[in-house]
Design an enzyme around this catalytic site. Structure first.
Site, PDB file in Angstrom:
ATOM      1  N   ASP A   1       3.653  -1.254   0.392  1.00 53.57           N
ATOM      2  CA  ASP A   1       4.028  -0.352   1.446  1.00 53.57           C
ATOM      3  C   ASP A   1       4.846  -0.743   2.509  1.00 53.57           C
ATOM      4  O   ASP A   1       4.701  -0.252   4.064  1.00 53.57           O
ATOM      5  CB  ASP A   1       2.627  -0.092   2.062  1.00 53.57           C
ATOM      6  CG  ASP A   1       1.790   0.810   0.990  1.00 53.57           C
ATOM      7  OD1 ASP A   1       2.478   1.836   0.491  1.00 53.57           O
ATOM      8  OD2 ASP A   1       0.571   0.832   0.917  1.00 53.57           O
TER       9      ASP A   1
ATOM     10  N   ASP B   1       2.688   7.093  -4.357  1.00 51.79           N
ATOM     11  CA  ASP B   1       3.088   6.936  -2.975  1.00 51.79           C
ATOM     12  C   ASP B   1       4.354   5.959  -2.581  1.00 51.79           C
ATOM     13  O   ASP B   1       5.051   5.948  -1.872  1.00 51.79           O
ATOM     14  CB  ASP B   1       1.856   6.129  -2.085  1.00 51.79           C
ATOM     15  CG  ASP B   1       0.523   6.548  -2.485  1.00 51.79           C
ATOM     16  OD1 ASP B   1       0.346   6.857  -3.846  1.00 51.79           O
ATOM     17  OD2 ASP B   1      -0.625   6.488  -1.796  1.00 51.79           O
TER      18      ASP B   1
HETATM   19  N1  GLY Z   1      -0.626   5.295   0.520  1.00 48.53           N
HETATM   20  C1  GLY Z   1      -2.258   5.577   0.386  1.00 48.53           C
HETATM   21  C2  GLY Z   1      -2.658   7.045   0.953  1.00 48.53           C
HETATM   22  O1  GLY Z   1      -1.731   7.705   0.942  1.00 48.53           O
HETATM   23  O2  GLY Z   1      -3.802   7.140   1.410  1.00 48.53           O
END
Ligand code: GLY
Length: 369
Positions: free
Chosen positions: A94, A151
């Site tokens: 992330d 994601d």
């Molecule tokens: N990237 C994790 C979420 O959207 O909760």
């Protein structure tokens, strides 16, 4: 300019001016607010994936107002995020969510050289997660070595950014390979996307699909759809490759056909109708992606859909009370796990609402690119 969006934006600025000293006094990066208090991340402290949204929100408000208080708060919290570089083992894929909106925004808006270097550092950590068999590894446990998640499409822009900064195609090449894998493995024939796909780390071949934050295996978690929509749009903007634009439009068509009549977004587009579960983060993020898609394609239908979403949020789910902190209500982190928040105010919902309003007012600095 539409005076209604201007008026709402002023109310948001006033609300955050009032409530940001509390965050600084608490020494936290706000993750959500409840009962008039900011609350930090529910898991893994400042290395939790959402840490960039608060500084991102502060940079958006600084850019819109020039108020130094927002800049100071952004810098206070992005320092906490760059401290996380030293944990290394707690960080995952992330890097885009965390650092494009914090140090990346700082570099974009102020030209700070340290912020540029910090963002390059984050991009290098993300590149280090690339498996040459064809994907970026999402998470860290041994059992999840082959996991890729939708994601990650939102994290690719930091790699394209780093390639442009360093005039070195390594980062962008990895991002393209991951995006191609996502086209192949995540995008379904009806335009929806899966959340988690497991690949064989030795070959890159598909092993399985796993249920994620949505209702069940094979369902359509709405925030995952929003990540796919906006992520493929960004990948098109970074590459000019029409395959990514086509994917973004297919996901957008699917998303738009599932917007509720009141303009809000269910947590999962396949959830049972026995219990209401809304996730306004998905709607706010999708509105941002749709507005970029409208610009990229010249198709007004995407702009109209974005307005349906923004207007739904403004009509039904904004909290303007002076005694509470954030704005957007009915944010839901996950269909089955209420630990990270259900039908509450969550900071990244506020981030995307503000980004959407900035796009509508023509002041969005497009922090993702
Ligand atoms: N990237 C994790 C979420 O959207 O909760």
């Amino acid at each position: 300019m539409n005076s209604r969006y201007d008026e709402v934006s002023e109310m948001i600025v006033a609300k955050f001016r009032r409530s940001l000293p509390m965050a600084a006094e608490m020494g936290i990066i706000p993750y959500k607010s409840e009962n008039g208090r900011w609350i930090g991340s529910p898991y893994e402290g400042n290395s939790w994936w959402t840490g960039g949204f608060w500084p991102g929100l502060m940079w958006q408000l600084f850019n819109a107002t020039g108020d130094e208080a927002f800049k100071q708060e952004a810098r206070r919290t992005q320092q906490l995020l760059t401290d996380e570089f030293r944990t290394y083992l707690q960080l995952n894929h992330d890097m885009g969510f965390m650092y494009l909106l914090s140090t990346g925004a700082d570099y974009k808006l102020t030209g700070s050289e340290q912020a540029r270097v910090d963002t390059l550092h984050a991009a290098s950590l993300l590149l280090g997660r690339f498996n040459p068999c064809g994907y970026i590894r999402a998470w860290n446990s041994k059992a999840q070595m082959g996991y890729a998640i939708i994601d990650c499409m939102m994290n690719l822009s930091i790699l394209f950014w780093a390639s442009r900064q360093l005039e070195d195609p390594r980062f962008a090449n990895a991002a393209r390979i991951h995006a191609d894998m996502s086209l192949r493995e995540f995008l379904r024939p009806d335009g929806s996307v899966s959340h988690i796909i497991e690949l064989d780390p030795a070959t890159g071949k598909r092993v399985a699909e796993h249920p994620g934050q949505g209702y069940c295996l094979g369902s359509s978690w709405s925030r995952g759809q929003a990540w796919g929509l906006y992520g493929f749009t960004q990948t098109y903007l970074n590459t000019g490759d029409a395959r990514y634009l086509d994917a973004a439009q297919r996901i957008a068509g699917y998303f738009v056909s599932h917007i509720r009549p009141d303009g809000l977004t269910d947590c999962d587009f396949c959830q049972p109708d026995t219990e209401e579960r809304i996730d306004n983060i998905a709607g706010a993020c999708a509105a941002c992606g749709l507005m970029e898609l409208a610009k990229a394609t010249g198709e007004d239908k995407w702009q109209k859909a974005a307005l349906r979403l923004v207007d739904g949020l403004l009509a039904h789910c904004c909290d303007w009370s002076e005694e509470r902190c954030g704005v957007l209500t009915h944010c839901t982190a996950s269909y089955h796990d209420d630990g990270a928040g259900r039908h509450t105010n969550i900071t990244y919902g506020d981030y995307f609402l503000v980004e959407a309003l900035c796009k509508l007012r023509g002041t969005d600095p497009m922090l993702w690119m």
